[in-house]
Motif scaffolding. Structure first.
Motif, mmCIF file in Angstrom:
data_model
loop_
_atom_site.group_PDB
_atom_site.id
_atom_site.type_symbol
_atom_site.label_atom_id
_atom_site.label_comp_id
_atom_site.label_asym_id
_atom_site.label_seq_id
_atom_site.Cartn_x
_atom_site.Cartn_y
_atom_site.Cartn_z
ATOM 1 N N SER A 87 0.827 -1.208 0.000
ATOM 2 C CA SER A 87 0.000 0.000 0.000
ATOM 3 C C SER A 87 0.862 1.260 0.000
ATOM 4 N N GLN A 88 1.889 1.295 0.819
ATOM 5 C CA GLN A 88 2.727 2.493 0.915
ATOM 6 C C GLN A 88 3.437 2.785 -0.400
ATOM 7 N N ILE A 89 4.047 1.764 -0.982
ATOM 8 C CA ILE A 89 4.783 1.972 -2.235
ATOM 9 C C ILE A 89 3.823 2.313 -3.373
ATOM 10 N N THR A 90 2.661 1.675 -3.402
ATOM 11 C CA THR A 90 1.675 1.977 -4.445
ATOM 12 C C THR A 90 1.225 3.426 -4.366
ATOM 13 N N ILE A 91 0.944 3.892 -3.160
ATOM 14 C CA ILE A 91 0.495 5.281 -2.987
ATOM 15 C C ILE A 91 1.566 6.259 -3.447
ATOM 16 N N TYR A 92 2.815 6.017 -3.040
ATOM 17 C CA TYR A 92 3.909 6.906 -3.445
ATOM 18 C C TYR A 92 4.075 6.933 -4.967
ATOM 19 N N LEU A 93 4.119 5.750 -5.572
ATOM 20 C CA LEU A 93 4.336 5.681 -7.018
ATOM 21 C C LEU A 93 3.128 6.177 -7.801
ATOM 22 N N ALA A 94 1.922 5.926 -7.286
ATOM 23 C CA ALA A 94 0.706 6.411 -7.952
ATOM 24 C C ALA A 94 0.675 7.937 -7.966
ATOM 25 N N VAL A 95 1.129 8.545 -6.874
ATOM 26 C CA VAL A 95 1.180 10.009 -6.796
ATOM 27 C C VAL A 95 2.189 10.566 -7.804
ATOM 28 N N VAL A 96 3.397 9.994 -7.828
ATOM 29 C CA VAL A 96 4.453 10.503 -8.710
ATOM 30 C C VAL A 96 4.100 10.278 -10.179
ATOM 31 N N PHE A 97 3.801 9.036 -10.537
ATOM 32 C CA PHE A 97 3.489 8.728 -11.939
ATOM 33 C C PHE A 97 2.172 9.365 -12.365
ATOM 34 N N GLY A 98 1.203 9.420 -11.451
ATOM 35 C CA GLY A 98 -0.085 10.042 -11.770
ATOM 36 C C GLY A 98 0.073 11.513 -12.103
ATOM 37 N N PHE A 99 0.904 12.212 -11.325
ATOM 38 C CA PHE A 99 1.144 13.636 -11.586
ATOM 39 C C PHE A 99 1.787 13.830 -12.956
ATOM 40 N N VAL A 100 2.804 13.025 -13.258
ATOM 41 C CA VAL A 100 3.505 13.147 -14.540
ATOM 42 C C VAL A 100 2.563 12.844 -15.702
ATOM 43 N N VAL A 101 1.761 11.797 -15.568
ATOM 44 C CA VAL A 101 0.836 11.408 -16.635
ATOM 45 C C VAL A 101 -0.229 12.488 -16.848
ATOM 46 N N PHE A 102 -0.794 13.004 -15.759
ATOM 47 C CA PHE A 102 -1.822 14.042 -15.889
ATOM 48 C C PHE A 102 -1.247 15.286 -16.550
ATOM 49 N N LEU A 103 -0.072 15.706 -16.093
ATOM 50 C CA LEU A 103 0.566 16.893 -16.642
ATOM 51 C C LEU A 103 0.867 16.713 -18.127
#
Length: 391
Positions: A87-103
């Protein structure tokens, strides 16, 4: 009329040019109750390739990063929750990759949706929306894993299976973020604003250690006496940034219609922008009575926000050409309710300070949302209207 007989329609060339269509291109026509919806025919192969690209690449990278992390940490079996967990690693990576993908998706694929008047407005809007949706992505992912942990508490998986699960969750998160970037419009920006503001305020209420804070005042949540004052003030500042994005978005659309390019419209935009800035400054200047100048600035910016809103309500009849009688009465109704709450608090002493602040804030915020909804409706009613001739 003969069955299967073909009927031709005539569409203005400027409409085809705006959609980058040429003579002979196929359009899709869909019958929806009593109307016909005509839209360009999507290229299925490109759409599927695009979806796979935005889903697979972040998922693959996230899986590799997670697996490398488990090898470095010498973790053979990974817990579902806790430190260095799925859960911790998924949340961290989802935030980072999600931001890059959205941008990236908003800049590369959804650029036409943000019709901003200036480059600075567009940059600020793109960054604000990217951060806002990243915060929502973080919240949703955290809540999902909270419930998953309740259902599968104590589960431990090997590092390869864990990495695959992390890759899948991050891939889904990025796909949703891409679709969110491509769906940016008035409704999504408004929804983001409401979720950010209401969610942030409620979170400040819940996490505040002073259980009887409401007996003091609503502003207590952002004062130096509160243990998480930064959270409340950040909510106000960031919500103001989203509101500025919404204002830029609406007035950039209205500027495409000649009859809305008037001095009244410019004044209305200045007043709305001023109210957003004042709203943000309420969060910037902490309500700290120990520092008198800071407390005074907080008080003055709060009053400035009220002044801007009252000026908009009083002048709305002249600032917004073609306003309906119903909306005008609604505006005066909000002004009357604001005045009534002031009387019930200051003179009748029926309302407590907390109740007065919550009611006044709710009325002011609700009025601003209704006004911007009305502005968006004005654009929809006047933009891209043309006659199609059946031949």
């Amino acid at each position: 009329m003969v069955e299967n007989q073909q009927i031709h329609i005539s569409i203005p060339k400027k409409a085809l040019d705006k959609l980058s269509l040429n003579y002979g291109d196929e359009l899709l026509a869909q019958i929806d109750r009593d109307r016909i919806i005509i839209q360009p025919k999507p290229e299925k192969a490109n759409s599927q390739t695009q979806s796979l690209r935005w889903f697979m690449l972040p998922a693959l990278l996230a899986g590799v990063v997670a697996l490398i992390n488990f090898f470095i940490q010498k973790t053979r079996y990974v817990k579902l929750s806790g430190g260095n967990s799925i859960s911790q690693i998924t949340i961290y990576l989802a935030v980072v990759f999600g931001f890059v993908v959205f941008l990236a998706a908003l800049l590369l694929l959804g650029g036409k949706q943000l019709v901003m008047a200036s480059l600075w407005s567009k940059i600020r809007s793109v960054l604000t929306l990217s951060i806002a949706f990243t915060i929502l992505n973080f919240s949703i992912t955290s809540f999902c894993f909270y419930f998953i942990d309740l259902a599968f508490h104590g589960v431990m998986l090997d590092r390869y299976t864990s990495s695959a699960l992390i890759a899948g969750f991050v891939g889904i998160s990025c796909y949703l973020m891409m679709n969110a970037a491509l769906s940016i419009n008035f409704s999504t920006i408004t929804t983001t604003l409401i979720l950010t503001l209401v969610g942030g305020i409620f979170l400040s209420m819940i996490t505040n250690k002073q259980q009887n804070w409401w007996q003091i005042n609503f502003s207590y949540l952002g004062s130096n006496l509160s243990n998480n004052w930064w959270q409340f003030n950040f909510t106000l500042i960031f919500s103001a940034s989203i509101m500025l994005t919404l204002i830029d978005y609406i007035f950039s659309l209205l500027s495409l219609i000649p009859k809305f390019i008037t001095i009244q419209t410019r004044i209305l935009r200045i007043l709305l922008t001023g109210s957003s800035i004042a709203f943000g400054l309420v969060g910037v200047f902490q309500n700290n009575r120990a520092i008198d100048w800071l407390h005074q600035l907080h008080w003055w910016t709060s009053n400035l926000l009220v002044v801007f809103i009252l000026l908009i309500i009083i002048g709305i009849r002249w600032l917004l050409p073609g306003i309906t009688k119903e909306f005008l009465l609604t505006a005066y109704g909000f002004a009357g309710l604001l005045a009534l709450s002031e009387i019930l608090f200051q003179w009748v002493h029926y309302l407590s300070l907390t109740a007065f602040e919550i009611i006044s804030f709710g009325l002011a915020f609700g009025w601003l949302i209704l006004l911007m909804q009305n502005l968006n409706n004005l654009y929809l009613e006047n933009a891209e209207i043309f006659t199609i001739e059946i031949k």
